[in-house]
Design a protein around this motif. Structure first.
Motif, mmCIF file in Angstrom:
data_model
loop_
_atom_site.group_PDB
_atom_site.id
_atom_site.type_symbol
_atom_site.label_atom_id
_atom_site.label_comp_id
_atom_site.label_asym_id
_atom_site.label_seq_id
_atom_site.Cartn_x
_atom_site.Cartn_y
_atom_site.Cartn_z
ATOM 1 N N ARG A 52 0.846 -1.189 0.000
ATOM 2 C CA ARG A 52 0.000 0.000 0.000
ATOM 3 C C ARG A 52 0.884 1.242 0.000
ATOM 4 O O ARG A 52 1.813 1.360 0.798
ATOM 5 C CB ARG A 52 -0.907 0.027 1.225
ATOM 6 C CG ARG A 52 -1.988 -1.053 1.214
ATOM 7 C CD ARG A 52 -2.818 -0.971 2.486
ATOM 8 N NE ARG A 52 -3.871 -1.963 2.517
ATOM 9 C CZ ARG A 52 -5.104 -1.758 2.079
ATOM 10 N NH1 ARG A 52 -5.430 -0.581 1.552
ATOM 11 N NH2 ARG A 52 -6.016 -2.706 2.157
ATOM 12 N N ASP A 53 0.571 2.164 -0.903
ATOM 13 C CA ASP A 53 1.303 3.434 -0.978
ATOM 14 C C ASP A 53 0.356 4.534 -0.540
ATOM 15 O O ASP A 53 -0.440 5.056 -1.318
ATOM 16 C CB ASP A 53 1.782 3.665 -2.409
ATOM 17 C CG ASP A 53 2.739 4.854 -2.504
ATOM 18 O OD1 ASP A 53 2.732 5.691 -1.566
ATOM 19 O OD2 ASP A 53 3.457 4.932 -3.512
ATOM 20 N N ARG A 54 0.417 4.857 0.760
ATOM 21 C CA ARG A 54 -0.540 5.827 1.300
ATOM 22 C C ARG A 54 -0.322 7.216 0.733
ATOM 23 O O ARG A 54 -1.231 8.047 0.710
ATOM 24 C CB ARG A 54 -0.450 5.852 2.821
ATOM 25 C CG ARG A 54 -0.772 4.487 3.445
ATOM 26 C CD ARG A 54 -0.832 4.591 4.971
ATOM 27 N NE ARG A 54 -1.081 3.285 5.581
ATOM 28 C CZ ARG A 54 -2.274 2.730 5.679
ATOM 29 N NH1 ARG A 54 -3.327 3.399 5.230
ATOM 30 N NH2 ARG A 54 -2.408 1.547 6.242
ATOM 31 N N SER A 55 0.908 7.492 0.226
ATOM 32 C CA SER A 55 1.183 8.820 -0.309
ATOM 33 C C SER A 55 0.373 9.107 -1.568
ATOM 34 O O SER A 55 0.045 10.247 -1.877
ATOM 35 C CB SER A 55 2.676 8.986 -0.599
ATOM 36 O OG SER A 55 3.069 8.071 -1.623
ATOM 37 N N ILE A 56 0.068 8.009 -2.323
ATOM 38 C CA ILE A 56 -0.720 8.195 -3.547
ATOM 39 C C ILE A 56 -2.097 7.569 -3.424
ATOM 40 O O ILE A 56 -2.870 7.564 -4.378
ATOM 41 C CB ILE A 56 0.019 7.608 -4.757
ATOM 42 C CG1 ILE A 56 0.232 6.094 -4.561
ATOM 43 C CG2 ILE A 56 1.351 8.320 -4.972
ATOM 44 C CD1 ILE A 56 0.805 5.418 -5.805
ATOM 45 N N GLY A 57 -2.381 7.001 -2.246
ATOM 46 C CA GLY A 57 -3.691 6.390 -2.029
ATOM 47 C C GLY A 57 -3.902 5.159 -2.866
ATOM 48 O O GLY A 57 -5.043 4.820 -3.188
ATOM 49 N N GLY A 58 -2.824 4.461 -3.201
ATOM 50 C CA GLY A 58 -2.965 3.289 -4.046
ATOM 51 C C GLY A 58 -2.126 2.138 -3.554
ATOM 52 O O GLY A 58 -1.850 2.014 -2.360
ATOM 53 N N ALA A 59 -1.695 1.266 -4.495
ATOM 54 C CA ALA A 59 -0.909 0.092 -4.134
ATOM 55 C C ALA A 59 0.031 -0.234 -5.273
ATOM 56 O O ALA A 59 -0.265 0.026 -6.447
ATOM 57 C CB ALA A 59 -1.809 -1.091 -3.835
ATOM 58 N N GLN A 60 1.190 -0.808 -4.932
ATOM 59 C CA GLN A 60 2.168 -1.239 -5.908
ATOM 60 C C GLN A 60 2.431 -2.728 -5.723
ATOM 61 O O GLN A 60 2.339 -3.259 -4.612
ATOM 62 C CB GLN A 60 3.476 -0.464 -5.743
ATOM 63 C CG GLN A 60 3.355 1.025 -6.043
ATOM 64 C CD GLN A 60 4.680 1.744 -5.880
ATOM 65 O OE1 GLN A 60 5.583 1.262 -5.188
ATOM 66 N NE2 GLN A 60 4.806 2.906 -6.517
ATOM 67 N N VAL A 61 2.775 -3.405 -6.823
ATOM 68 C CA VAL A 61 3.025 -4.842 -6.734
ATOM 69 C C VAL A 61 4.433 -5.094 -6.247
ATOM 70 O O VAL A 61 5.365 -4.325 -6.533
ATOM 71 C CB VAL A 61 2.817 -5.539 -8.099
ATOM 72 C CG1 VAL A 61 1.361 -5.486 -8.522
ATOM 73 C CG2 VAL A 61 3.714 -4.936 -9.169
ATOM 74 N N THR A 62 4.573 -6.164 -5.490
ATOM 75 C CA THR A 62 5.890 -6.647 -5.102
ATOM 76 C C THR A 62 6.457 -7.473 -6.263
ATOM 77 O O THR A 62 5.789 -7.689 -7.286
ATOM 78 C CB THR A 62 5.789 -7.535 -3.853
ATOM 79 O OG1 THR A 62 5.001 -8.698 -4.176
ATOM 80 C CG2 THR A 62 5.114 -6.773 -2.699
ATOM 81 N N GLU A 63 7.690 -7.957 -6.107
ATOM 82 C CA GLU A 63 8.272 -8.809 -7.154
ATOM 83 C C GLU A 63 7.431 -10.076 -7.341
ATOM 84 O O GLU A 63 7.177 -10.517 -8.464
ATOM 85 C CB GLU A 63 9.710 -9.190 -6.788
ATOM 86 C CG GLU A 63 10.692 -8.024 -6.913
ATOM 87 C CD GLU A 63 12.129 -8.474 -6.736
ATOM 88 O OE1 GLU A 63 12.358 -9.716 -6.688
ATOM 89 O OE2 GLU A 63 13.013 -7.611 -6.646
ATOM 90 N N GLU A 64 6.992 -10.677 -6.191
ATOM 91 C CA GLU A 64 6.150 -11.873 -6.293
ATOM 92 C C GLU A 64 4.801 -11.543 -6.932
ATOM 93 O O GLU A 64 4.249 -12.331 -7.709
ATOM 94 C CB GLU A 64 5.924 -12.481 -4.904
ATOM 95 C CG GLU A 64 7.145 -13.112 -4.273
ATOM 96 C CD GLU A 64 8.070 -12.065 -3.630
ATOM 97 O OE1 GLU A 64 7.713 -10.862 -3.636
ATOM 98 O OE2 GLU A 64 9.147 -12.457 -3.142
ATOM 99 N N GLY A 65 4.291 -10.340 -6.591
ATOM 100 C CA GLY A 65 3.028 -9.920 -7.193
ATOM 101 C C GLY A 65 3.160 -9.720 -8.688
ATOM 102 O O GLY A 65 2.257 -10.073 -9.471
ATOM 103 N N GLU A 66 4.300 -9.151 -9.100
ATOM 104 C CA GLU A 66 4.544 -8.953 -10.528
ATOM 105 C C GLU A 66 4.618 -10.289 -11.256
ATOM 106 O O GLU A 66 4.097 -10.442 -12.376
ATOM 107 C CB GLU A 66 5.846 -8.179 -10.708
ATOM 108 C CG GLU A 66 6.139 -7.806 -12.147
ATOM 109 C CD GLU A 66 7.426 -7.007 -12.258
ATOM 110 O OE1 GLU A 66 7.505 -6.139 -13.143
ATOM 111 O OE2 GLU A 66 8.359 -7.259 -11.467
ATOM 112 N N LEU A 67 5.228 -11.303 -10.613
ATOM 113 C CA LEU A 67 5.324 -12.631 -11.217
ATOM 114 C C LEU A 67 3.936 -13.274 -11.327
ATOM 115 O O LEU A 67 3.590 -13.865 -12.349
ATOM 116 C CB LEU A 67 6.243 -13.512 -10.368
ATOM 117 C CG LEU A 67 6.399 -14.968 -10.809
ATOM 118 C CD1 LEU A 67 7.036 -15.035 -12.201
ATOM 119 C CD2 LEU A 67 7.234 -15.743 -9.797
#
Length: 292
Positions: A52-67
């Motif tokens: 979770r990226d609270r600065s942008i109010g969103g979320a980013q994938v981890t390396e495992e998430g990207e896979l």
């Protein structure tokens, strides 16, 4: 590892929309439900998938998430493809038709082939038999429609066609034999009933000299002089001699070919075939090709 499609769908929605709120709107769930589904998916795969990226109010994938993301998209696409395939009919709708054992042969098959070619969305199943057998199959619900031979009748039918009958014999042989030798179809056949009654009406006796389940057998027996028969006009061969009242065989009124149905309320496939036959059976009897 349990990759539930609902969980993968939520995961892809979060990645594509960039946040839990917009993902919830896309898949028509609440934000808390989306969060719970992502948590369950992470527990199932044993990895954190989103940060979770609270600065942008969103979320980013981890390396495992990207896979996992590429596999998730493929699995969801396969699922959608399977669902679409299952919604399509797996096979053409079937209409079942009963045909007289002795009727029209190759010309009828050519006509029915034309129907099948013009109606690829329908499957045509046919069964041949004598009229009394076809009526039984119709009553039992084993076929939808039947072409039957019968005495002219006012009984309900979808279509009817008169069928001229003639006496035939071989090119040589005695015609005044008593009892008269007959080449006939099995018991229950309208031609057999007509022939025996007509001969009895002249005061002569008859005997069954030859019986065949098929038209070809009766035609051959007549041509070879084994017996005399009563046949529809379109079954007379060049090797046959037509007999008249002058030969001692009374002229017979036409019988009837009728199209009958299992139910007065036909489904669409049976109605399509019935309409086709009503338009075209007459052309078979006359020996002319169909325009349909």
């Amino acid at each position: 590892m349990n990759l539930e499609l609902d969980l993968l769908r939520a995961f892809v929605a979060v990645v594509d929309t960039g946040g839990f709120t917009r993902a919830a709107e896309r898949v028509h769930l609440t934000q808390s439900t989306i969060s719970q589904q992502i948590k369950r998916l992470e527990e199932n795969v044993g990895h954190s998938l989103l940060i979770r990226d609270r600065s942008i109010g969103g979320a980013q994938v981890t390396e495992e998430g990207e896979l996992l993301l590429g596999y998730a998209r493929r699995l969801l696409a396969i699922s959608a493809e399977a669902e679409q395939a299952l919604r399509r009919p797996t096979a053409p709708k079937t209409v079942r038709l009963g045909l007289p054992e002795d009727f029209a042969g190759r010309r009828l098959i050519e006509l029915l082939s034309g129907f099948s070619s013009a109606s690829p969305h329908l499957r045509l199943d046919t069964v041949s038999g004598w009229s009394f057998e076809l009526r039984r199959l119709l009553d039992n619900g084993d076929i939808d429609l039947a072409l039957v031979k019968r005495e002219p009748s006012d009984a309900h039918c979808l279509g009817r066609w008169p069928e001229a009958l003639v006496w035939v014999a071989g090119m040589s042989g005695e015609l005044d034999a008593d009892p008269v030798p007959l080449a006939m179809f099995p018991q229950g056949c309208i031609y057999r009933q007509r022939a025996t009654r007509a001969i009895e009406g002249t005061g002569r006796m008859w005997r069954i000299a030859y019986t065949s389940q098929g038209l070809i057998g009766v035609q051959a027996a007549v041509a070879s002089g084994v017996g005399i028969s009563l046949l529809p006009m379109d079954a007379v061969l060049a090797e046959h001699r037509r007999l008249t009242p002058a030969d001692g065989f009374p002229e017979q009124p036409p019988s009837e070919l009728a199209l009958i149905a299992r139910s007065p309320r036909l489904d669409a496939p049976a109605r399509a075939l019935a309409d086709f036959l009503v338009r075209n059976v007459g052309s078979i009897q006359q020996g002319t090709p169909s325009d349909d």
